[in-house]
Write an enzyme that holds these catalytic residues in place. Structure first.
Site, PDB file in Angstrom:
ATOM      1  CB  SER A  49      49.234 -23.882   8.912  1.00  0.00           C
ATOM      2  OG  SER A  49      50.642 -23.861   8.866  1.00  0.00           O
ATOM      3  CG  ASP A 346      51.885 -29.100  14.893  1.00  0.00           C
ATOM      4  OD1 ASP A 346      52.813 -28.280  14.690  1.00  0.00           O
ATOM      5  OD2 ASP A 346      50.835 -29.093  14.227  1.00  0.00           O
ATOM      6  CG  HIS A 349      51.904 -25.349  13.032  1.00  0.00           C
ATOM      7  ND1 HIS A 349      51.575 -26.612  12.608  1.00  0.00           N
ATOM      8  CD2 HIS A 349      51.837 -24.553  11.943  1.00  0.00           C
ATOM      9  CE1 HIS A 349      51.305 -26.588  11.301  1.00  0.00           C
ATOM     10  NE2 HIS A 349      51.456 -25.341  10.872  1.00  0.00           N
TER      11      HIS A 349
END
Ligand SMILES: *[C@@H]1O[C@H](CO)[C@@H](O)[C@H](O)[C@H]1NC(C)=O
Ligand SMILES: *[C@@H]1O[C@H](CO)[C@@H](O)[C@H](O)[C@H]1NC(C)=O
Ligand SMILES: *[C@@H]1O[C@H](CO)[C@@H](O)[C@H](O)[C@H]1NC(C)=O
Length: 382
Positions: A49, A346, A349
């Site tokens: 991600s 978040d 990240h």
């Protein structure tokens, strides 16, 4: 429906698909033009991600996604693109966008699109693959088993298979010699490892840590050999950041501090990776690498945030619960307004501001952050 991440295309593009000779000619013209003006002709991005620019949007069963607000709130038109960020991620800044006024890092005009956005679209595929493709998939890891609980992710091994397809497509257009030359000058950016560690640690803690790291290294070695055999020569690697300091992990820690066990894994993973690349680059003629130490880069910022304009190092900008680390960034979550002052976007990240900082450090940083030389030097290796 056109996926959110696709670039605008002339409406005529689809009708060109049948006219493959025109596509061929156009592609060849672009390759020639492009090779003439860039140090690094293409960037192929693999990973999780931290580098995903929308891959998982194409996996309906995947629960590892970010294609909804407030993700993308600072992206052009506030568009949620599948990036786990308020805007761009490090893969973008290394990719690279200069249409927003950012410096031209590796000589690219913008970040390569997700492989899955090009599949089944011949004209788009041929237009983009000569500059690079992004295979990164949120939730994935070095191990095929990592991410299994997330419905569907694309593990690194499968990402490499997808790259093999791209290589076939390049060969079909350019022939084997030009393909080999293009790939040998291209950078293969890999950002992976955190999910393997999260996954292992959550069920095993510190037991058999050494064995696990050896297994991970061996798997990484297999992947790198496969990439080398497919023509990859220049590797830009991003190791695992201090994952114990993510808001999600702080929220689990009764003291609110970083989970040091996980940070230990991150440091050990860096040493393992460094040893692996050092060995492989002496074994394989023509292989070069630049290894970014995401642990050191992040710790440097945490210890000394003010020069970087950062003020909030523990709580995520978007989320809910302790440190906003107990819930992902969904439309009902809390959201901060001063996003450039936050280290974390978040629960896992970094913000766009920190992603850009990371890219700049990888590109031009000192030995403490990137070894044995930085990405700009990697780009120039002949
Ligand atoms: C591409 O086409 C294949 C075969 O028709 C199909 O199985 C696959 O789902 C398609 N991929 C995408 C991303 O649309
Ligand atoms: C790309 O290569 C794959 C595998 O060789 C092939 O199935 C696919 O049709 C190719 N795509 C194009 C657009 O040539
Ligand atoms: C890193 O990159 C820059 C160019 O961007 C170069 O001038 C510099 O010497 C490199 N730094 C180190 C410490 O290697």
């Amino acid at each position: 429906m056109e996926p959110a991440v696709s670039q605008p295309e002339p409406p005529m593009a689809k009708s060109w698909i049948s006219s493959s000779s025109l596509v061929l000619l156009l592609s060849l013209a672009m390759v020639t033009l492009h090779l003439a003006d860039a140090t690094v002709p293409a960037i192929f991005i693999l990973g999780d991600s931290t580098a995903d620019v929308g891959t998982n949007n194409y996996l309906p069963e995947s629960t590892a996604r970010a294609d909804f607000p407030f993700n993308g709130i600072d992206f052009p038109f506030s568009r949620p693109t599948g990036r786990f960020s308020n805007g761009f991620n490090s893969a973008d800044y290394l990719g690279m966008y200069n249409w927003q006024g950012y410096s031209k890092l590796m000589g690219q005009r913008r970040s390569p699109p997700p492989f899955l956005s090009l599949q089944n679209k011949t004209s788009r595929l041929m237009k983009h693959i000569v500059r690079g493709v992004n295979f990164a998939s949120g939730g994935s890891g070095l191990l095929d088993t990592t991410g299994l609980s997330l419905g569907r992710v694309i593990p690194l091994g499968e990402q490499i298979q997808q790259f093999a397809t791209v290589r076939n497509n390049l060969t079909a257009v350019m022939g084997p010699a030009a393909t080999e030359s293009l790939l040998s000058k291209s950078v293969f950016l890999i950002s992976i490892g955190s999910n393997d560690i999260f996954n292992y640690y959550s069920s095993n803690g510190n037991s058999n840590k050494e064995e696990f790291l050896i297994a991970l290294k061996s798997k990484y070695e297999d992947h790198l050999k496969n990439l080398f055999n497919l023509g990859a020569r220049k590797f830009g690697i991003i190791s695992v950041p201090p994952i114990g300091c993510c808001p999600s992990l702080r929220a689990l820690n009764p003291t609110g501090g970083c989970v040091e066990d996980l940070n230990d894994y991150a440091r050990a993973f860096f040493s393992t990776t460094e040893a692996l690349f050092s060995k492989l680059s002496s074994e394989f003629k023509g292989m070069t690498y630049s290894l970014g130490n995401a642990y050191e880069m992040t710790m440097n910022v945490i210890e000394n945030p003010l020069p970087f304009g950062l003020k909030e190092l523990k709580t995520a900008c978007c989320g809910a619960g302790k440190f906003n680390g107990e819930s992902p960034c969904v439309p009902t979550a809390n959201i901060c307004s001063n996003r450039d002052e936050y280290l974390f976007w978040d629960l896992y990240h970094p913000t766009q501001a920190v992603a850009e900082l990371a890219a700049l450090t990888l590109y031009g940083g000192a030995l403490r952050f990137v070894t044995p030389f930085n990405f700009s030097q990697l780009a120039e290796v002949n």
